[in-house]
Design an enzyme around this catalytic site. Sequence first.
Site, PDB file in Angstrom:
ATOM      1  N   GLU A 118      41.403  47.051  66.163  1.00 39.07           N
ATOM      2  CA  GLU A 118      42.595  46.187  66.249  1.00 39.07           C
ATOM      3  C   GLU A 118      42.858  45.668  67.662  1.00 39.07           C
ATOM      4  O   GLU A 118      43.931  45.897  68.241  1.00 39.07           O
ATOM      5  CB  GLU A 118      43.819  46.945  65.711  1.00 39.07           C
ATOM      6  CG  GLU A 118      43.671  47.326  64.249  1.00 39.07           C
ATOM      7  CD  GLU A 118      44.898  48.010  63.636  1.00 39.07           C
ATOM      8  OE1 GLU A 118      45.744  48.480  64.410  1.00 39.07           O
ATOM      9  OE2 GLU A 118      45.003  48.071  62.415  1.00 39.07           O
ATOM     10  N   GLU A 133      41.282  48.659  56.218  1.00 41.61           N
ATOM     11  CA  GLU A 133      42.283  49.712  56.114  1.00 41.61           C
ATOM     12  C   GLU A 133      43.318  49.332  55.077  1.00 41.61           C
ATOM     13  O   GLU A 133      43.759  48.186  55.013  1.00 41.61           O
ATOM     14  CB  GLU A 133      43.025  49.912  57.459  1.00 41.61           C
ATOM     15  CG  GLU A 133      42.193  50.455  58.582  1.00 41.61           C
ATOM     16  CD  GLU A 133      43.029  50.728  59.851  1.00 41.61           C
ATOM     17  OE1 GLU A 133      44.274  50.747  59.748  1.00 41.61           O
ATOM     18  OE2 GLU A 133      42.437  50.903  60.919  1.00 41.61           O
TER      19      GLU A 133
END
Lengths: 651, 651, 651
Positions: A119, A279
């Site tokens: 991320e 995710e």
Amino acid sequence: MKLAGCNEASIGIFAWSTIEPAEDAYDFDWLDTIMNKLAENGVYAMLATPSGARPPWLAEKYPEVLRTNSRREKELYGNRHNHCFSSPIYREKTQKINRLLAERYKNHPALIMWHISNEYSGDCHCSLCQENFRNWLRKKYDNDIKKLNTEWWTGFWSHIYTDWSQIQSPSPLGDSCVHGMVLDWKRFVTTQTIDFFKNEIVPIREVTPNIPVTTNFMCEYGIEDLDYFAFAKEVDVVSWDSYPQWKGDSSDANFATNIAFGHDMYRSMKHGKPFLLMESTPSVVNWYGINRPKRPSVHLLSSLQAIAHGADSVQYFQWRKGRGASEKFHGAVVGHDGSENTRTFRDVVSVGSALSKLDEVVGTAIDAKVGLIFDWENRMALKEMQGLRNNYKDYVEVCTNHYRSFWKCGIAVEVIDETFDFSIYNLLVAPMLYMLKPGVAQRIEEFVEAGGTFVATYWSGIVNENDLCFLGGFPGPLRKTLGIWSEEIDCLYDNMTNNVKTESTNGLGLKTDYTAKIFCDLIHTETAKPLATFDSDFYKGQPALTVNHLGKGKAYYICFNSEQEFLDDFYTAITKKLGLGNKLGVHLPDGVSISTRTGEQGNFHFVMNFTDVEKIVCLEKAYFDMLLGAEVEGCITLSGFGITVLKETIG
Amino acid sequence: MKLAGCNEASIGIFAWSTIEPAEDAYDFDWLDTIMNKLAENGVYAMLATPSGARPPWLAEKYPEVLRTNSRREKELYGNRHNHCFSSPIYREKTQKINRLLAERYKNHPALIMWHISNEYSGDCHCSLCQENFRNWLRKKYDNDIKKLNTEWWTGFWSHIYTDWSQIQSPSPLGDSCVHGMVLDWKRFVTTQTIDFFKNEIVPIREVTPNIPVTTNFMCEYGIEDLDYFAFAKEVDVVSWDSYPQWKGDSSDANFATNIAFGHDMYRSMKHGKPFLLMESTPSVVNWYGINRPKRPSVHLLSSLQAIAHGADSVQYFQWRKGRGASEKFHGAVVGHDGSENTRTFRDVVSVGSALSKLDEVVGTAIDAKVGLIFDWENRMALKEMQGLRNNYKDYVEVCTNHYRSFWKCGIAVEVIDETFDFSIYNLLVAPMLYMLKPGVAQRIEEFVEAGGTFVATYWSGIVNENDLCFLGGFPGPLRKTLGIWSEEIDCLYDNMTNNVKTESTNGLGLKTDYTAKIFCDLIHTETAKPLATFDSDFYKGQPALTVNHLGKGKAYYICFNSEQEFLDDFYTAITKKLGLGNKLGVHLPDGVSISTRTGEQGNFHFVMNFTDVEKIVCLEKAYFDMLLGAEVEGCITLSGFGITVLKETIG
Amino acid sequence: MKLAGCNEASIGIFAWSTIEPAEDAYDFDWLDTIMNKLAENGVYAMLATPSGARPPWLAEKYPEVLRTNSRREKELYGNRHNHCFSSPIYREKTQKINRLLAERYKNHPALIMWHISNEYSGDCHCSLCQENFRNWLRKKYDNDIKKLNTEWWTGFWSHIYTDWSQIQSPSPLGDSCVHGMVLDWKRFVTTQTIDFFKNEIVPIREVTPNIPVTTNFMCEYGIEDLDYFAFAKEVDVVSWDSYPQWKGDSSDANFATNIAFGHDMYRSMKHGKPFLLMESTPSVVNWYGINRPKRPSVHLLSSLQAIAHGADSVQYFQWRKGRGASEKFHGAVVGHDGSENTRTFRDVVSVGSALSKLDEVVGTAIDAKVGLIFDWENRMALKEMQGLRNNYKDYVEVCTNHYRSFWKCGIAVEVIDETFDFSIYNLLVAPMLYMLKPGVAQRIEEFVEAGGTFVATYWSGIVNENDLCFLGGFPGPLRKTLGIWSEEIDCLYDNMTNNVKTESTNGLGLKTDYTAKIFCDLIHTETAKPLATFDSDFYKGQPALTVNHLGKGKAYYICFNSEQEFLDDFYTAITKKLGLGNKLGVHLPDGVSISTRTGEQGNFHFVMNFTDVEKIVCLEKAYFDMLLGAEVEGCITLSGFGITVLKETIG
């Protein structure tokens, strides 16, 4: 994992302080053990590089790796992404550990993909970054500071720079509303982040040229300050982290569109290639204001929604809940109880079981004839813009509303930016296309001339790529294509509306009246024809909706911010004209959508009910229900949050 | 400009980096060209000094010119006013460029006035400013730190200073609620800003002694931390920037009072001399939350409202919209389209046309018999005060409410501070006169004794000029004049009210009941007579409104925060007793106000309708309608947002 | 003071700059005068040490005494508590002046108690404090950084420390959500504050070993970041500053519980010994949003409420209003008018008069059979926790709601933390006992086995003392005692509810239906028996209330956040079973509570009406009304905000 039907695991994220507990002292034993166990049990590993967070010793020894924030405060050790992407030391250290990982596991049977860092986000304002920013600007502006002065319009407020050294990144302590500067800073941050990523993968590419590389993007609309369309070009596979806040009630039907938008956007980034859901949570997250566990059926529906829109996998964060620190109450497959006798574990099993029945879907594509422009730099520019309604410039919401009309009909959409090839679509939708980068208007014109249908709205064609206004009348270079001149724009106060009255000859089968709110664009038709007019205020009678015929195509202009009803009616008419519809050819009840993946073996129709009540869908013919393992025909019933995958063999 | 009827332009604001692109290297050619063109076309120039923003090179070479904020962070280059008013370098540089401008254009036919800098504001906490602050304090307190300790009441919290070096300006990192200190800091900032201004105009006065000087003030109530009444003493002509947020609906009638208040305040600053409307927008601004274009007629009405209240000009920001940077969407006479075929341009033409018919009005005055005290330092002190209702101390709103009662009747008001001569008024109104500076109470007493009517409210006569409470009973030195003792004050919660019951013998023709909210002052009459009492709670029967006869005059005390209705009824009665009314002698419908300018040639009555519906005003005799160019009599109709200027020849 | 019935005064708070105007130069004359005057007039002095604020010269000469905030900004001179508790200089200076005070007044007849500093609070992040923090951690974790890594769970996000020097206090510029770290920091701050206090009293204890020592705590729930239960161990007498925001309307009845909670908590801190009400206001404060003067009767009621719950004195801040600075509008016995002819002064007289009739109450105790756990570290941990409803974790509110059920019945409660001896209670209530420190679960189990009744709620037994989750199933070590397993927890959105249906055999006389909101714990009974179940959603039929029999006792588990009604019914039933009730044995109307103090001379029942309307209480027998000075029997009437003290001679 076997019980849960999991055959792949991402590992090593944030493992730096475990792999390299002291400088140049390594411990791979634990990782070897995990990798071997995975391989022995037929589970693949998506191996992460550890740059998402650094060990304390690294920050202590090399303080330069920590960021400086926009107030020019040096950050302290802590958090995740808190390292300077310019730092030579940090680049060197990440390359080094990545090379060791690649060398060690290059031939490991478990290794299936690289998960680079985690991320990526944020920016740094240290002196190294300032210097890199200046160099980036020199390059962009051909080392000519006068060009920069022109594009940033620095004459305003006496800001004419005479030396590159005078330029500093935006700051609450300095400039924050020189729009050209702010935009260039955000572009630089994107470039610098990607450059850091490229530096990370140098050893990966060298050592394991055949292992694909991904990095996990975030959120259904991405993060505003990092242009994912640009980043996507550099990865082999797009993956993203999706944490929808399902409420388990009737509001989910509307909300599901946002998530579908995200899936379609990430799929479109690689021109329709399958992406990965990197995710997702099997139950709750721990960072919303209110973290509600998924209601029964919702987990399966949410997981298969990703597949429906083009994902080839569903992954979870996290396998097992940690005992401490900030994410210990984030959902996991295995909780603190350590048991498989939980509702959550059973939900995960249900997804594993469903996926095992959908092997044929892997690798199939989605056939979309509609392109919706959601341009990242346009979005950045609109956010920074000062004017109109400063407290309402929600480009994201408006794009989603347009998108929703297609979702409701089960019509496939690609979500693209201005750089894409438009010629592959029948219909191109571009809400609030405020910024037109070079050549875009020309390419839209060609698209229309060649027979395409183009839909634009108020507040389009206002500025060039550096946020300089077009002169000579808005919508600037789109004026010919749209056949109108926008003189000014009215901003309505909250709870104010105007009425839009359609012409009886509108030709779209629209109702007589619709509601306009927030913005009313006061335009003059030039070559366009009005299809509706405003019904009150001093601009009563002025056009509210127009169509312009150009070459073989048409260009529509919507002058107002509308409620969903108008968009639904409008796009129903347009798609009907273009012969577009859902691939199942059925009428969809409210809250039910369809997404169809197509491959050599046929069509796979995912019929999804995002409401908490039963819905009935009546089929035109017989299909094979892949989850049920049986043929179905006639009217089928979807339970609340139910999903059916119907296989249609072609030919 | 000719098309638009513009005969004056402000130029050179923020032009520093264009005039002096590098240190001591000048380029005046472009400015010569503009000045010459203006002169050739009969347009005057209000020439600006460029100190409102500095060039990047100046900040780079002399970092001291940039400000230090109250957290003691050094600001970065950027924005507009971000320079230290103490900086010797900045003072030297501004003097130097101002001298060059003055020398170059001193005999230029276009030059009509100097526009010094732009919208002065803000403060700096650098070490130079700290030292200047300490010197300012030494002077104020006769170099005796014990005096300072007494006035700042530093014994509280162990703050007794023993050396001037210990004193630092207020800061979130240090003291922010030592009220004497905060007040003195704000006074120092005013002094220092004016001192910087005085330094700027040294060469201007020397070189062009006959050209008047102004600087543009901001907002209808000014900016809280810079005392404009003090600043006004230093300019030749007061000018201000007015950006009313007209909504185009029925709320404008109420809102118009705020703007009228501003006009009256700026006119009063120079004892009634005409002022200038320096900036206004022909359509929208770009910095409100919602920026609505002016509806038809509103621009003319808004512009002439300034004239009605004493302005001798109407100017715009901006002539033409810039292509980039933060104000590119701020309204302008000429938009990005570059065309004169716009609604906005036509609105500007209408104002030019109207003004050309009002030449006779130039230089005329307004005859006001009512003085309303709106004291800047009182306002600063009330803002900082801790007590009563900390979340509601809106002095500005209360003063406006009192003012509104006069506006509704078209009665002229001067808005003054405590330093003005009160003897020229028949009626002196002083809401919430919390702070009484030396001699003020005495001057009010003399005003009443001499036959004046004085109106005060709750929370008056509480502190001296350094925010030290008066001992011996409130309202302190006003106790004799008002004839009451205020023991305590009740703060009502939101939505709570008390009822005020008037005495049948109130003599003002008031209704029986009014509503009290927010504050109820619990007083005891001494020499005063109650005219109304509270009707509930434990203070039922205590006075709510009193009058005290003193010498030839009267002093009223209003014990409660009232709704507009009470103020309207109360002031209607008071003004009737005093024989005050609008100069047209007519009854005004709701939302219509009158302002009358008077000169040798007669009275000029501006009759303004601030509602969006038609209003009728019935005249007592015939007048010459200056905009219509015809005589009118009987009942005249004002369209929504309509205005009429009626000339009445005297004698 | 004599007029007001005041026989004690706190003096010298914040007097440092008066006592020591320059370094090592002292002026005690003024203090001598005051002390002597007090003694001469029979008034005792609570003499303060002056460390609550330092003189300017001290901060100027020794900058290290000023704090560094969490952003690592050095504070400037100013405010009150703005000194580093680690600073060797500050410790030395405070000891020195304290010794001088002690030596000078050790034999002074006025001296009755020491008031150490004032309202200790806040933290410092300077390098000295960082080093002390690291040393504190070394000691806690046996100088083994691996232990710290385990307890802080630093492996998460790659935070494994390899050297103590890498550890820094929590900061917005570094880590703020490593929960073990944040908790340890707060513990360190408590330790360090107490250590500073201990350093202060070294000379006091030496010189005046027989004079008791106190320091004033703040607020009815204390301040979250300083553990008052720990601090209370170090003082001789607990005292606190109470400023209830009485509104004078019907909402006060509910609000009174909060204040009663505070009184009971502070009394419980020293195991039931009488405490002191150190500060209260006779009329208003000046720091609420809206500062309403106390209505008639409220001051007496509020003052005697403290006595009722165990205080042996009532004191005021402040005697006389200062003329300047930030608290000049805070209520005082004597106002700026300087007069005794005020409502406020008469209210103070009424309290003095009442107290003079209650001499017998001094030193008496309160007999409580109910213990309510309100654990400070549990509260800190819940506040920092990330999960469930991040915007609603109000531990304080939930504890107060449970407490309120007892207050309504006039049943005495001790408010304790986890470290107290539970065996002295019949009933132990522990809402949201998220954190279980070592041995606590065991001690609760023993309490139940021995015949005690224990009540727990959802979200209990989750983490250990370092915020590490218990493995193997919640409620962790309480699982056996409660006989349940909590699998997951549902968080309801605002305005959502579930219905709780009680079993007909619930045995508590509960109604059929109650409302659940906010949290619904989804549990499985093991040895427990369900008394009620949820009535809707996917967990319909699952237990909502259970009871477990263990040894001679019972343990109840409430699975939901309930409205007050359920708690009232539930505890009414439980206390009835246990034979607990108010000591007067009467039924209490809404808004009336009873607190009974017991001594050798009998019971003293304080019957208090916290509503603004009359209430009737019917007595079972005759009592002596101490305020009235007469015997009463039958039904007595309490006026709005009225109070009666009934003496009941025992035996």
